[in-house]
Design an enzyme around this catalytic site. Structure first.
Site, mmCIF file in Angstrom:
data_model
loop_
_atom_site.group_PDB
_atom_site.id
_atom_site.type_symbol
_atom_site.label_atom_id
_atom_site.label_comp_id
_atom_site.label_asym_id
_atom_site.label_seq_id
_atom_site.Cartn_x
_atom_site.Cartn_y
_atom_site.Cartn_z
ATOM 1 N N GLY A 56 -89.922 100.234 -5.166
ATOM 2 C CA GLY A 56 -90.224 101.485 -5.267
ATOM 3 C C GLY A 56 -91.956 101.837 -5.009
ATOM 4 N N CYS A 104 -95.033 94.967 -10.220
ATOM 5 C CA CYS A 104 -95.702 96.146 -9.534
ATOM 6 C C CYS A 104 -96.343 95.819 -8.270
ATOM 7 C CB CYS A 104 -96.684 96.788 -10.455
ATOM 8 S SG CYS A 104 -97.415 98.423 -9.895
ATOM 9 N N LEU A 105 -96.410 96.507 -7.307
ATOM 10 C CA LEU A 105 -96.889 96.222 -5.801
ATOM 11 C C LEU A 105 -98.406 96.440 -6.161
ATOM 12 C CD1 LEU A 105 -94.433 97.972 -3.398
ATOM 13 C CD2 LEU A 105 -94.641 95.616 -4.176
ATOM 14 N N HIS A 146 -90.624 103.658 -13.994
ATOM 15 C CA HIS A 146 -92.095 103.176 -13.480
ATOM 16 C C HIS A 146 -92.812 103.975 -12.268
ATOM 17 C CE1 HIS A 146 -94.108 99.428 -12.010
ATOM 18 N NE2 HIS A 146 -94.300 99.998 -11.126
ATOM 19 N N GLU A 147 -92.175 104.401 -11.609
ATOM 20 C CA GLU A 147 -92.585 105.417 -10.664
ATOM 21 C C GLU A 147 -93.244 106.762 -11.120
ATOM 22 O OE1 GLU A 147 -93.685 103.840 -7.755
ATOM 23 O OE2 GLU A 147 -92.272 102.167 -8.313
ATOM 24 N N HIS A 150 -96.586 106.049 -12.671
ATOM 25 C CA HIS A 150 -97.406 105.911 -11.684
ATOM 26 C C HIS A 150 -98.124 107.351 -11.544
ATOM 27 C CE1 HIS A 150 -98.087 101.906 -10.446
ATOM 28 N NE2 HIS A 150 -96.779 101.572 -10.119
#
Length: 182
Positions: A56, A104-105, A146-147, A150
């Protein structure tokens, strides 16, 4: 996005924003123009997510403060969920709370047991402006939550407490990429 194309195949990989970047903690703005620029952003987001090996990606992770995220994420039964959401709103997060591994990226290489609800429903729009409702369970529900976090200026470490939080933030300070953080 045209039907039959592979998401991200016409996009360009953009630089990832990392922990400490002020854009990651600021709430994102609503998308008002459903146009070619939005479609190009979604393509770039898919290309960037795939290049980074994620499931994601939110727009603010590549420095665009708009309410958009993309996903290519399995659920706990290994069913693939592929798509994007524009102006998403988490309308339900329920079921049991499961503490599971989350990364997380924007914090590459750091993972922590994070509590999330096992079911989530998100409503939003496609790049064409069509209303869409996405329901997820298990790992996919974790991804949706999660997204959405953000886009509201949150990170998964915000859900951590005590020793788990201290360990994750210490690992971030010691990470190779820490000195590249804004």
């Amino acid at each position: 996005m045209r039907r039959g194309t592979i998401p991200g195949s016409s996009g360009r990989v953009r630089p990832m924003r990392l922990l400490g970047d002020p854009g990651l903690v600021a709430p994102c703005e609503e998308v008002t123009a459903f146009d070619a620029d939005l479609a190009a952003l979604v393509e770039d987001m898919f290309a960037t997510m795939y290049a980074a090996g994620g499931v994601g990606l939110a727009a603010n992770q590549i420095g665009v403060p708009l309410r958009v995220f993309v996903y290519d994420c399995p659920d706990d039964e290994d069913r693939r969920h592929l798509g994007h959401l524009v102006n998403p709103r988490l309308v339900a997060a329920e079921g049991i709370t499961v503490r599971g591994p989350e990364g997380c990226l924007s914090l590459p290489g750091i993972e922590a047991g994070t509590p999330r609800f096992d079911e989530a429903v998100v409503e939003g729009f496609t790049v064409d402006g069509a209303a869409v409702r996405v329901r997820g369970t298990g790992f996919f529900a974790r991804c949706l939550q999660h997204e959405c976090d953000h886009l509201d200026g949150g990170l998964y470490v915000d859900h951590l407490t005590g020793l788990r939080r201290r360990r994750a933030l210490r690992a971030a300070r010691r990470a190779r990429w820490a000195d590249t953080v804004a």
